[in-house]
Design a protein around this motif. Structure first.
Motif, mmCIF file in Angstrom:
data_model
loop_
_atom_site.group_PDB
_atom_site.id
_atom_site.type_symbol
_atom_site.label_atom_id
_atom_site.label_comp_id
_atom_site.label_asym_id
_atom_site.label_seq_id
_atom_site.Cartn_x
_atom_site.Cartn_y
_atom_site.Cartn_z
ATOM 1 N N MET A 1 -6.848 6.507 -16.779
ATOM 2 C CA MET A 1 -8.009 7.366 -16.862
ATOM 3 C C MET A 1 -8.456 7.700 -15.446
ATOM 4 O O MET A 1 -8.167 6.956 -14.509
ATOM 5 C CB MET A 1 -9.122 6.699 -17.658
ATOM 6 N N TYR A 2 -9.144 8.803 -15.307
ATOM 7 C CA TYR A 2 -9.650 9.244 -14.010
ATOM 8 C C TYR A 2 -11.153 8.988 -14.003
ATOM 9 O O TYR A 2 -11.833 9.325 -14.972
ATOM 10 C CB TYR A 2 -9.364 10.734 -13.811
ATOM 11 N N ILE A 3 -11.652 8.366 -12.941
ATOM 12 C CA ILE A 3 -13.083 8.087 -12.881
ATOM 13 C C ILE A 3 -13.697 8.644 -11.606
ATOM 14 O O ILE A 3 -13.020 8.793 -10.589
ATOM 15 C CB ILE A 3 -13.398 6.574 -12.993
ATOM 16 N N VAL A 4 -14.969 8.957 -11.706
ATOM 17 C CA VAL A 4 -15.788 9.344 -10.567
ATOM 18 C C VAL A 4 -16.977 8.398 -10.566
ATOM 19 O O VAL A 4 -17.628 8.216 -11.602
ATOM 20 C CB VAL A 4 -16.278 10.806 -10.681
ATOM 21 N N ILE A 5 -17.236 7.771 -9.425
ATOM 22 C CA ILE A 5 -18.366 6.853 -9.303
ATOM 23 C C ILE A 5 -19.329 7.390 -8.252
ATOM 24 O O ILE A 5 -18.918 7.732 -7.138
ATOM 25 C CB ILE A 5 -17.915 5.433 -8.920
ATOM 26 N N VAL A 6 -20.585 7.471 -8.647
ATOM 27 C CA VAL A 6 -21.665 7.919 -7.766
ATOM 28 C C VAL A 6 -22.684 6.793 -7.731
ATOM 29 O O VAL A 6 -23.054 6.261 -8.775
ATOM 30 C CB VAL A 6 -22.322 9.198 -8.330
ATOM 31 N N TYR A 7 -23.124 6.426 -6.540
ATOM 32 C CA TYR A 7 -24.058 5.309 -6.472
ATOM 33 C C TYR A 7 -25.204 5.582 -5.514
ATOM 34 O O TYR A 7 -25.087 6.360 -4.583
ATOM 35 C CB TYR A 7 -23.343 4.009 -6.083
ATOM 36 N N ASP A 8 -26.310 4.921 -5.802
ATOM 37 C CA ASP A 8 -27.501 4.945 -4.955
ATOM 38 C C ASP A 8 -27.995 3.504 -4.913
ATOM 39 O O ASP A 8 -28.605 3.029 -5.867
ATOM 40 C CB ASP A 8 -28.553 5.886 -5.550
ATOM 41 N N VAL A 9 -27.648 2.811 -3.827
ATOM 42 C CA VAL A 9 -28.005 1.401 -3.720
ATOM 43 C C VAL A 9 -28.830 1.169 -2.462
ATOM 44 O O VAL A 9 -28.808 1.970 -1.529
ATOM 45 C CB VAL A 9 -26.759 0.479 -3.713
ATOM 46 N N SER A 10 -29.530 0.068 -2.450
ATOM 47 C CA SER A 10 -30.372 -0.297 -1.318
ATOM 48 C C SER A 10 -29.526 -0.388 -0.049
ATOM 49 O O SER A 10 -28.357 -0.779 -0.084
ATOM 50 C CB SER A 10 -31.038 -1.634 -1.601
ATOM 51 N N VAL A 11 -30.140 -0.028 1.067
ATOM 52 C CA VAL A 11 -29.420 0.063 2.342
ATOM 53 C C VAL A 11 -28.703 -1.239 2.705
ATOM 54 O O VAL A 11 -27.625 -1.212 3.299
ATOM 55 C CB VAL A 11 -30.359 0.543 3.470
ATOM 56 N N PHE A 20 -16.012 -2.279 -1.099
ATOM 57 C CA PHE A 20 -15.402 -2.677 -2.366
ATOM 58 C C PHE A 20 -14.725 -1.485 -3.047
ATOM 59 O O PHE A 20 -13.573 -1.564 -3.466
ATOM 60 C CB PHE A 20 -16.463 -3.281 -3.297
ATOM 61 N N LEU A 21 -15.435 -0.363 -3.144
ATOM 62 C CA LEU A 21 -14.869 0.796 -3.833
ATOM 63 C C LEU A 21 -13.679 1.392 -3.085
ATOM 64 O O LEU A 21 -12.753 1.914 -3.711
ATOM 65 C CB LEU A 21 -15.949 1.849 -4.059
ATOM 66 N N ARG A 22 -13.658 1.298 -1.761
ATOM 67 C CA ARG A 22 -12.512 1.808 -0.983
ATOM 68 C C ARG A 22 -11.233 1.053 -1.304
ATOM 69 O O ARG A 22 -10.145 1.563 -1.093
ATOM 70 C CB ARG A 22 -12.792 1.723 0.509
ATOM 71 N N GLN A 23 -11.346 -0.163 -1.810
ATOM 72 C CA GLN A 23 -10.162 -0.930 -2.194
ATOM 73 C C GLN A 23 -9.530 -0.394 -3.474
ATOM 74 O O GLN A 23 -8.372 -0.690 -3.762
ATOM 75 C CB GLN A 23 -10.537 -2.397 -2.398
ATOM 76 N N HIS A 24 -10.294 0.383 -4.252
ATOM 77 C CA HIS A 24 -9.837 0.807 -5.567
ATOM 78 C C HIS A 24 -9.730 2.321 -5.743
ATOM 79 O O HIS A 24 -8.943 2.781 -6.568
ATOM 80 C CB HIS A 24 -10.795 0.273 -6.640
ATOM 81 N N LEU A 25 -10.546 3.076 -5.011
ATOM 82 C CA LEU A 25 -10.662 4.513 -5.253
ATOM 83 C C LEU A 25 -10.625 5.306 -3.955
ATOM 84 O O LEU A 25 -10.667 4.746 -2.866
ATOM 85 C CB LEU A 25 -11.982 4.803 -5.995
ATOM 86 N N SER A 31 -21.440 8.130 -0.846
ATOM 87 C CA SER A 31 -21.781 7.537 -2.148
ATOM 88 C C SER A 31 -21.013 8.121 -3.321
ATOM 89 O O SER A 31 -21.466 8.034 -4.462
ATOM 90 C CB SER A 31 -23.291 7.655 -2.408
ATOM 91 N N VAL A 32 -19.834 8.692 -3.078
ATOM 92 C CA VAL A 32 -19.012 9.243 -4.167
ATOM 93 C C VAL A 32 -17.560 8.811 -3.978
ATOM 94 O O VAL A 32 -16.974 9.013 -2.920
ATOM 95 C CB VAL A 32 -19.083 10.788 -4.215
#
Length: 85
Positions: A1-11, A20-25, A31-32
């Motif tokens: 499956m193809y996923i898109v993750i968008v996040y807004d987290v505390s600085v 973490f996300l660079r290891q997978h996507l 933030s995308v």
């Protein structure tokens, strides 16, 4: 499956989530992230994000798609997909 993750987290958590996300996507822009994953990878990503974020303060949105979507960029491409191929 193809996923898109968008996040807004505390600085104080941004760099950990991004690393973490660079290891997978593939990083698209601030933030995308997006990419093709297996169901097992998808579950690992969700579990990892749950460990990294504070669910009372942070937000992560995951879009699941059946195949890679058509992408059209207007303006500067921050991280072209060709860079990882």
């Amino acid at each position: 499956m193809y996923i898109v993750i968008v996040y807004d987290v505390s600085v104080e958590r941004v760099n950990r989530v991004k690393k973490f996300l660079r290891q997978h996507l593939h990083w698209v822009q601030n933030s995308v992230f997006e990419g093709e994953v297996t169901m097992a990878e998808f579950e690992r990503i969700k579990a990892g994000l749950r460990e990294l974020i504070n669910e009372d303060e942070d937000s992560v949105v995951i879009y699941k798609l059946r195949s890679q979507p058509f992408r059209e960029v207007i303006g500067m491409e921050k991280n072209p997909m060709e860079d990882i191929m």
